[in-house]
Write a protein that holds these residues in place. Structure first.
Motif, mmCIF file in Angstrom:
data_model
loop_
_atom_site.group_PDB
_atom_site.id
_atom_site.type_symbol
_atom_site.label_atom_id
_atom_site.label_comp_id
_atom_site.label_asym_id
_atom_site.label_seq_id
_atom_site.Cartn_x
_atom_site.Cartn_y
_atom_site.Cartn_z
ATOM 1 N N ARG A 145 9.849 118.294 22.321
ATOM 2 C CA ARG A 145 9.182 119.570 22.019
ATOM 3 C C ARG A 145 9.748 120.693 22.874
ATOM 4 N NH1 ARG A 145 2.661 120.933 22.197
ATOM 5 N NH2 ARG A 145 2.908 123.191 22.020
ATOM 6 N N MET A 146 10.164 120.407 24.111
ATOM 7 C CA MET A 146 10.787 121.425 24.959
ATOM 8 C C MET A 146 12.028 121.999 24.283
ATOM 9 S SD MET A 146 10.539 119.703 28.743
ATOM 10 C CE MET A 146 11.926 120.676 29.303
ATOM 11 N N TYR A 147 12.880 121.113 23.784
ATOM 12 C CA TYR A 147 14.100 121.563 23.107
ATOM 13 C C TYR A 147 13.761 122.399 21.878
ATOM 14 C CZ TYR A 147 17.268 118.752 25.967
ATOM 15 O OH TYR A 147 18.005 118.245 27.007
ATOM 16 N N PHE A 148 12.749 121.937 21.123
ATOM 17 C CA PHE A 148 12.352 122.655 19.915
ATOM 18 C C PHE A 148 11.818 124.049 20.253
ATOM 19 C CE2 PHE A 148 8.904 123.826 16.974
ATOM 20 C CZ PHE A 148 9.614 123.909 15.778
ATOM 21 N N GLU A 149 10.949 124.134 21.274
ATOM 22 C CA GLU A 149 10.339 125.426 21.611
ATOM 23 C C GLU A 149 11.379 126.413 22.156
ATOM 24 O OE1 GLU A 149 6.708 126.268 22.665
ATOM 25 O OE2 GLU A 149 5.763 124.609 21.585
ATOM 26 N N MET A 150 12.333 125.923 22.933
ATOM 27 C CA MET A 150 13.388 126.810 23.432
ATOM 28 C C MET A 150 14.240 127.328 22.274
ATOM 29 S SD MET A 150 13.069 127.233 26.731
ATOM 30 C CE MET A 150 14.620 127.621 27.546
ATOM 31 N N GLU A 151 14.515 126.451 21.324
ATOM 32 C CA GLU A 151 15.293 126.877 20.153
ATOM 33 C C GLU A 151 14.531 127.917 19.344
ATOM 34 O OE1 GLU A 151 17.382 124.960 16.133
ATOM 35 O OE2 GLU A 151 16.213 123.687 17.485
ATOM 36 N N GLN A 152 13.228 127.687 19.141
ATOM 37 C CA GLN A 152 12.414 128.634 18.375
ATOM 38 C C GLN A 152 12.323 129.990 19.068
ATOM 39 O OE1 GLN A 152 10.814 128.063 15.176
ATOM 40 N NE2 GLN A 152 12.432 126.537 15.365
ATOM 41 N N ALA A 153 12.383 129.988 20.395
ATOM 42 C CA ALA A 153 12.321 131.243 21.154
ATOM 43 C C ALA A 153 13.687 131.911 21.263
ATOM 44 C CB ALA A 153 11.759 130.973 22.546
#
Length: 484
Positions: free
Chosen positions: A362-370
């Motif tokens: 989820r960390m990787y996903f949230e950084m990508e979304q931001a």
């Protein structure tokens, strides 16, 4: 089955490294156990038997009796046994004879391995390092072969436990007996040591009245710097320095509350003409790297604490301990392992720790979304470093890339001019004057010599490169080896 990842020539010529070693087939079986154990205790690796340390191919055919002994080494001289894979490949030895090389693939192991003398080895770079007792114990904790949180805390008693905190936790999980019974009957919180009862590390860290009395560095230090790097001395740029102590849950909550107050927010006009406010880092991400550090640090390492270092463009969390179990930088999104399962279990109840390691993904996903770079992890000795970057870091990176590109273009243009000018032989000083510069040494270093190395320019006196009469001319079919 194909174990070959390198050609024989690469096995000969490459330096021994973290995942590869070569040995003579004359080596004793007891000695070959050391690199096998070292590979198994680290990241696995490949042993090529029949190649000397200097790269000479001597093969195995003249030493088959010894090779048979070596094949038994993973069982006879490794405790517990290591399940290796083997393959024999054809080769031509240094004497021009047909011969063979034995490849032994050692897998990474979740267990701690030692030899028949109870010596523990770990692969570190190109060496099989023999560990001290304390280093072996730390590796055992890291692998989960033994949990440090279960070890007794010398001098502690049940009076060091805050029963009010235990009662609160019992209520949280629905435990209906008394807090004293919970401590006595659950999770090995009390350890018998030579007739006396001591509290386990987990009991003190989770429920202790004063955990830092026994674990002085079981704390979190937050340091905020002005700028993008650490400066010292007269240029010291620390603007905040706070230390957080207490039980594990206290550490998590007080640290998160404080760091939240340091995270900047940006407001801008969104696409629907409304104002949008966003933090410089997704909250889930910065919280996750802090919680992971507290939940999974190696509490057997007493000399340092967890450190959160905040800069203008990034945050780095430093946590004592190796990556636990068989978790490595290249598999941490797929392989999940808890170094401190009791600590992780409590934080799971308070919804700080994620099940099955979903937090990393989820960390990787949230950084990508931001629209931010991926989290970065690295290890060094007995420390793990987790870094997240904000948009300032991205802007700086783009600026650096643009500057590098501009410098490359400038250099290309300068060298194009030199090649055009040197269609007839020119001296270093002539080239410098033609370009409009005065420093001939700089022009020679940054432009003329690279062109000579690339073969685009040749020297008119190649056998005397430092001659005062040296000139340079564009290479063509007629001027190779020219001398004037």
């Amino acid at each position: 089955m194909d174990l070959i990842t390198m050609t024989i020539e690469e096995m000969r010529m490459t330096m021994e490294k973290q995942l590869f070693d070569r040995k003579s087939a004359r080596i004793e079986a007891t000695a070959i156990a050391a690199p096998m154990i070292a590979f198994a205790n680290a990241d696995g690796g490949l042993l090529a038997l029949g190649i000397e340390d200097n790269g000479e191919v001597t093969g195995i055919d003249d030493y088959l009796k010894n090779v048979n002994e070596i094949l038994r080494a993973p069982i006879d001289f490794c405790q517990p046994s290591i399940m290796v894979e083997t393959e024999i490949i054809d080769c031509t030895d240094s004497r021009g004879r047909e011969n063979h090389i034995l490849l032994i693939k050692i897998p990474q192991s979740s267990e701690l391995h030692a030899n028949h003398r109870d010596e523990v080895f770990l692969r570190v770079g190109d060496k099989s390092k023999k560990l001290t007792f304390d280093e072996g114990l730390q590796l055992m904790y890291a692998k989960g072969a033994r949990y440090y949180e279960n070890e007794p805390v010398y001098g502690s008693t049940i009076d060091d436990i805050d029963m009010a905190v235990v009662e609160e936790y019992c209520h949280k999980i629905g435990y209906r007996k008394s807090p004293q019974e919970y401590i006595k009957q659950n999770k090995k919180f009390i350890v018998d040591v030579n007739g006396r009862q001591e509290m386990s590390g987990a009991a003190i860290l989770l429920f202790g009245r004063n955990p830092q009395l026994f674990f002085e560095r079981a704390r979190v230090r937050f340091i905020k710097y002005e700028g993008t790097e650490v400066k010292v001395g007269a240029d010291m740029n620390v603007v905040k320095d706070r230390i957080f102590e207490g039980r594990i849950l206290d550490l998590v909550e007080t640290t998160i509350d404080f760091v939240r107050s340091q995270i900047k927010e940006y407001t801008y006009l969104g696409p629907d003409a409304g104002f949008v406010t966003e933090p410089e880092y997704p909250e889930f991400v910065w919280k996750e790297i802090i919680v992971n550090a507290i939940a999974h640090r190696d509490y057997s390492i007493k000399g340092t604490d967890i450190q959160i270092k905040m800069f203008d463009d990034h945050i780095t969390v430093e946590s004592p301990g190796r990556l636990p179990g068989i978790v490595r930088l290249d598999n941490m999104r797929e392989i999940h392992f808890s170094r401190n399962p009791k600590i992780a279990s409590l934080l799971l109840e308070y919804e700080y720790v994620r099940e099955f390691g979903e937090g990393i993904d989820r960390m990787y996903f949230e950084m990508e979304q931001a629209g931010l770079p991926e989290p970065e992890y690295r290890t060094e000795a007995f420390m793990v470093y987790a870094t997240i970057k904000n948009k300032k870091a991205m802007i700086a990176s783009k600026t650096d890339n643009t500057q590098d590109s501009t410098q490359d273009n400038t250099q290309d243009n300068t060298q194009d001019k030199i090649l055009e000018y040197c269609k007839t032989p020119r001296s270093k000083n002539e080239i410098t004057a033609f370009l409009g510069y005065k420093d001939a040494k700089n022009i020679a270093k940054n432009h003329i010599k690279p062109l000579v190395r690339s073969g685009k320019l040749v020297m008119t006196i190649p056998d005397k490169p430092n001659s005062k009469n040296q000139k340079y001319v564009v290479r063509n079919g007629n001027n190779i080896g020219v001398s004037k």
